[in-house]
Design a protein around this motif. Structure first.
Motif: not given
Length: 181
Positions: A66-86
Motif C-alpha cells: 500500500e502506497v504510504e507517505f514513505a513511498h511518496r517521500l522516497a523519490p523526493i529523497y532520491l532526487g535530493c541525494t542525486i542533486m545535492f550529494s556532490r
C-alpha cells in the motif's frame, strides 16, 4: 501492540545513515589513513545507496504494498541525494582536509551580495533538478511496477513539490535578489 514502522521509511533512514557512513568513511580513509585509492572506491559507492532505495520501493510496490507517505517521500529523497550529494561531499571534504591535512579553512558563503545570490540561485537550480528526478522516478515506478491504485497514490504526493518549490523560490533566491547588500 503497535504496528511495525513502515519498512520503506526505515529503508530511507538506513540509506541516509549509509550515505554518511560512506562519506565519512571515505574521507577518513583519504585524510586520516592516507589511503586515497580506497577512499575513491568508497566514495564512488555512495550512489549505490540510491539504487538500494529505488529497488526496495520497486519491490514493495510490485508485491502490492500500500502506497504510504514513505513511498511518496522516497523519490523526493532520491532526487535530493542525486542533486545535492556532490556538494555535501565537497562540504565535508573541505572540513576533513582542514582538520586532518592542513588544508585551508572552510570558507563561509557571504550573508548577502552577489555571491549569496549566486549561491541561492544555484541551490534552487539543484532543487529544480531534484524535483525533475523525483517526478521521473515516480513516473518510472508508476508505469513499471505500480498498479493503477498505487500509481494514483504515488502521483498524489507530487503536489507538495510545487508548494515547496514556491516557498524555496520566495525565501531563497527571490529574497536575496531583492534584499539590500
Amino acid at each position: 501492540m503497535s504496528e511495525l514502522p513502515d519498512p520503506i521509511l526505515l529503508t530511507i533512514a538506513a540509506c541516509e545513515i549509509g550515505f554518511w557512513v560512506f562519506v565519512l568513511g571515505g574521507l577518513a580513509l583519504r585524510y586520516v589513513a592516507r589511503m586515497p585509492r580506497p577512499s575513491m572506491i568508497v566514495l564512488a559507492c555512495v550512489p549505490l545507496i540510491d539504487v538500494v532505495l529505488l529497488v526496495a520501493v520497486g519491490i514493495d510496490l510490485a508485491q502490492g504494498g500500500e502506497v504510504e507517505f514513505a513511498h511518496r517521500l522516497a523519490p523526493i529523497y532520491l532526487g535530493c541525494t542525486i542533486m545535492f550529494s556532490r556538494r555535501l561531499i565537497a562540504w565535508a571534504d573541505v572540513r576533513f582536509a582542514h582538520r586532518f591535512a592542513d588544508g585551508p579553512a572552510p570558507r563561509k558563503v557571504a550573508a548577502s551580495g552577489p555571491e549569496r545570490r549566486r549561491y541561492e540561485w544555484a541551490d534552487f537550480g539543484r532543487w529544480l533538478g531534484a524535483v525533475g528526478i523525483a517526478v521521473a522516478i515516480t513516473g518510472l515506478l508508476g508505469v513499471t511496477v505500480a498498479g493503477p491504485e498505487q500509481r494514483e497514490a504515488m502521483f498524489s504526493g507530487l503536489g507538495v513539490l510545487g508548494t515547496i518549490t514556491v516557498i524555496w523560490l520566495l525565501t531563497g533566491p527571490v529574497w536575496y535578489s531583492f534584499s539590500r547588500d
